[in-house]
Design a protein around this motif. Structure first.
Motif, mmCIF file in Angstrom:
data_model
loop_
_atom_site.group_PDB
_atom_site.id
_atom_site.type_symbol
_atom_site.label_atom_id
_atom_site.label_comp_id
_atom_site.label_asym_id
_atom_site.label_seq_id
_atom_site.Cartn_x
_atom_site.Cartn_y
_atom_site.Cartn_z
ATOM 1 N N MET A 39 31.673 47.196 47.441
ATOM 2 C CA MET A 39 31.371 46.162 46.454
ATOM 3 C C MET A 39 32.588 45.912 45.565
ATOM 4 S SD MET A 39 28.343 45.291 47.307
ATOM 5 C CE MET A 39 27.884 44.162 46.061
ATOM 6 N N ALA A 40 32.465 44.950 44.704
ATOM 7 C CA ALA A 40 33.571 44.547 43.845
ATOM 8 C C ALA A 40 33.901 45.646 42.846
ATOM 9 C CB ALA A 40 33.215 43.272 43.113
ATOM 10 N N GLY A 41 35.180 45.786 42.539
ATOM 11 C CA GLY A 41 35.639 46.790 41.603
ATOM 12 C C GLY A 41 35.443 46.407 40.152
ATOM 13 N N ASP A 42 35.331 45.147 39.874
ATOM 14 C CA ASP A 42 35.207 44.701 38.503
ATOM 15 C C ASP A 42 34.128 43.614 38.431
ATOM 16 O OD1 ASP A 42 35.585 43.216 36.045
ATOM 17 O OD2 ASP A 42 37.488 44.260 35.858
ATOM 18 N N PRO A 43 32.953 43.961 37.917
ATOM 19 C CA PRO A 43 31.825 43.017 37.907
ATOM 20 C C PRO A 43 32.105 41.701 37.173
ATOM 21 C CG PRO A 43 31.065 45.233 37.419
ATOM 22 C CD PRO A 43 32.561 45.281 37.423
ATOM 23 N N ALA A 44 32.877 41.733 36.100
ATOM 24 C CA ALA A 44 33.155 40.496 35.361
ATOM 25 C C ALA A 44 33.997 39.533 36.200
ATOM 26 C CB ALA A 44 33.860 40.811 34.044
ATOM 27 N N ILE A 45 34.992 40.056 36.891
ATOM 28 C CA ILE A 45 35.820 39.209 37.752
ATOM 29 C C ILE A 45 34.974 38.663 38.893
ATOM 30 C CG2 ILE A 45 37.820 39.151 39.293
ATOM 31 C CD1 ILE A 45 39.029 41.391 37.553
ATOM 32 N N GLN A 46 34.133 39.520 39.475
ATOM 33 C CA GLN A 46 33.264 39.089 40.571
ATOM 34 C C GLN A 46 32.340 37.960 40.117
ATOM 35 O OE1 GLN A 46 33.446 40.327 43.770
ATOM 36 N NE2 GLN A 46 31.986 38.769 44.377
ATOM 37 N N ARG A 47 31.725 38.111 38.958
ATOM 38 C CA ARG A 47 30.823 37.061 38.438
ATOM 39 C C ARG A 47 31.574 35.750 38.228
ATOM 40 N NH1 ARG A 47 28.885 41.323 35.426
ATOM 41 N NH2 ARG A 47 30.103 40.690 33.623
ATOM 42 N N ASN A 48 32.791 35.838 37.686
ATOM 43 C CA ASN A 48 33.578 34.624 37.447
ATOM 44 C C ASN A 48 33.937 33.928 38.759
ATOM 45 O OD1 ASN A 48 33.519 34.848 34.680
ATOM 46 N ND2 ASN A 48 35.457 35.937 34.553
ATOM 47 N N LEU A 49 34.323 34.687 39.765
ATOM 48 C CA LEU A 49 34.629 34.097 41.069
ATOM 49 C C LEU A 49 33.404 33.384 41.640
ATOM 50 C CD1 LEU A 49 36.722 36.686 43.125
ATOM 51 C CD2 LEU A 49 37.445 34.450 42.302
ATOM 52 N N GLU A 50 32.274 34.058 41.609
ATOM 53 C CA GLU A 50 31.055 33.480 42.167
ATOM 54 C C GLU A 50 30.607 32.240 41.402
ATOM 55 O OE1 GLU A 50 28.415 36.832 42.200
ATOM 56 O OE2 GLU A 50 29.379 37.701 43.970
ATOM 57 N N ALA A 51 30.788 32.232 40.094
ATOM 58 C CA ALA A 51 30.405 31.063 39.295
ATOM 59 C C ALA A 51 31.344 29.885 39.549
ATOM 60 C CB ALA A 51 30.411 31.428 37.809
ATOM 61 N N ALA A 52 32.626 30.154 39.744
ATOM 62 C CA ALA A 52 33.611 29.096 39.950
ATOM 63 C C ALA A 52 33.570 28.522 41.358
ATOM 64 C CB ALA A 52 35.015 29.627 39.651
ATOM 65 N N TRP A 53 33.112 29.331 42.317
ATOM 66 C CA TRP A 53 33.169 28.912 43.716
ATOM 67 C C TRP A 53 31.846 29.302 44.371
ATOM 68 C CZ3 TRP A 53 38.127 30.451 46.862
ATOM 69 C CH2 TRP A 53 38.264 29.620 47.972
ATOM 70 N N PRO A 96 54.875 51.030 53.494
ATOM 71 C CA PRO A 96 53.978 50.061 52.858
ATOM 72 C C PRO A 96 54.273 49.948 51.366
ATOM 73 C CG PRO A 96 52.761 51.570 54.254
ATOM 74 C CD PRO A 96 54.167 52.090 54.170
ATOM 75 N N ALA A 97 53.994 48.786 50.817
ATOM 76 C CA ALA A 97 54.322 48.515 49.417
ATOM 77 C C ALA A 97 53.444 49.269 48.428
ATOM 78 C CB ALA A 97 54.221 47.018 49.153
ATOM 79 N N PHE A 98 52.229 49.647 48.832
ATOM 80 C CA PHE A 98 51.292 50.268 47.890
ATOM 81 C C PHE A 98 50.711 51.545 48.476
ATOM 82 C CE2 PHE A 98 51.500 45.824 46.910
ATOM 83 C CZ PHE A 98 51.606 45.818 45.538
ATOM 84 N N ALA A 99 50.565 52.559 47.649
ATOM 85 C CA ALA A 99 49.927 53.806 48.061
ATOM 86 C C ALA A 99 48.417 53.614 48.036
ATOM 87 C CB ALA A 99 50.318 54.935 47.115
ATOM 88 N N THR A 100 47.726 54.237 48.984
ATOM 89 C CA THR A 100 46.273 54.098 49.077
ATOM 90 C C THR A 100 45.592 54.476 47.771
ATOM 91 O OG1 THR A 100 46.407 54.605 51.411
ATOM 92 C CG2 THR A 100 44.256 54.811 50.400
ATOM 93 N N ALA A 101 46.039 55.536 47.139
ATOM 94 C CA ALA A 101 45.410 56.004 45.902
ATOM 95 C C ALA A 101 45.626 55.036 44.736
ATOM 96 C CB ALA A 101 45.940 57.377 45.532
ATOM 97 N N ARG A 102 46.576 54.165 44.855
ATOM 98 C CA ARG A 102 46.918 53.246 43.767
ATOM 99 C C ARG A 102 46.554 51.801 44.105
ATOM 100 N NH1 ARG A 102 47.920 56.725 39.683
ATOM 101 N NH2 ARG A 102 49.501 58.218 40.265
ATOM 102 N N PHE A 103 45.574 51.626 44.979
ATOM 103 C CA PHE A 103 45.180 50.297 45.425
ATOM 104 C C PHE A 103 43.667 50.168 45.312
ATOM 105 C CE2 PHE A 103 43.349 47.794 48.846
ATOM 106 C CZ PHE A 103 44.028 46.599 48.741
ATOM 107 N N ARG A 104 43.204 49.053 44.742
ATOM 108 C CA ARG A 104 41.761 48.797 44.728
ATOM 109 C C ARG A 104 41.500 47.304 44.681
ATOM 110 N NH1 ARG A 104 38.881 47.792 39.837
ATOM 111 N NH2 ARG A 104 40.281 47.786 38.065
ATOM 112 N N ILE A 105 40.430 46.917 45.304
ATOM 113 C CA ILE A 105 40.001 45.519 45.294
ATOM 114 C C ILE A 105 39.046 45.352 44.129
ATOM 115 C CG2 ILE A 105 38.748 43.738 46.559
ATOM 116 C CD1 ILE A 105 39.943 45.052 49.130
ATOM 117 N N GLN A 106 39.363 44.414 43.251
ATOM 118 C CA GLN A 106 38.571 44.204 42.051
ATOM 119 C C GLN A 106 37.408 43.245 42.286
ATOM 120 O OE1 GLN A 106 42.347 43.261 39.834
ATOM 121 N NE2 GLN A 106 41.291 44.443 38.252
ATOM 122 N N ALA A 107 37.597 42.262 43.157
ATOM 123 C CA ALA A 107 36.541 41.289 43.442
ATOM 124 C C ALA A 107 36.891 40.549 44.728
ATOM 125 C CB ALA A 107 36.398 40.292 42.286
#
Length: 126
Positions: free
Chosen positions: A1-15, A61-72
């Motif tokens: 699921m989304a990492g940040d509920p506020a960002i997820q809600r904004n995306l869903e409302a806009a699109w 790779p540009a990003f380490a797995t531990a330092r990567f997360r999907i917010q929305a």
């Protein structure tokens, strides 16, 4: 699921959603997996059409797995019923130690049907 509920809600409302739920789920799963492979290098062999040289990677790779997360993330129809875009908002720390959130990546997919089976295929970035 989304990492940040506020960002997820904004995306869903806009699109607003415009794909069947089964397509949206398939695209979101593929989009998240593809972005993770792109950013961290993990799982690139799963996507040979996108990463044809996955086994011969010369650069880390540009990003380490531990330092990567999907917010929305959302998946929506693109220019036709057989094209879609997965819009991802993510955060990561690069090799230089710079952490940035609210990074945006759009991944394009095309619906293909072979032998009666329909799948979403990622398209190369231009």
């Amino acid at each position: 699921m989304a990492g940040d509920p506020a960002i997820q809600r904004n995306l869903e409302a806009a699109w607003p959603a415009d794909l069947p739920l089964s397509d949206e789920r398939e695209l979101l799963n593929a989009g998240r997996t593809l972005l993770r492979a792109d950013a961290t290098g993990i799982g690139r062999a799963t996507w040979p059409q996108v990463f044809p040289n996955a086994g011969r990677q010369a650069v880390a790779p540009a990003f380490a797995t531990a330092r990567f997360r999907i917010q929305a993330a959302i998946a929506r129809r693109d220019t036709s019923p057989d094209t879609a875009v997965v819009h991802l908002v993510w955060a990561g720390m690069d090799r230089g130690g710079t952490f940035t959130d609210l990074r945006i990546t759009d991944l394009l997919f095309t619906r293909t049907t072979e032998k009666g089976k329909t799948t979403w295929t990622p398209q190369p970035r231009i």
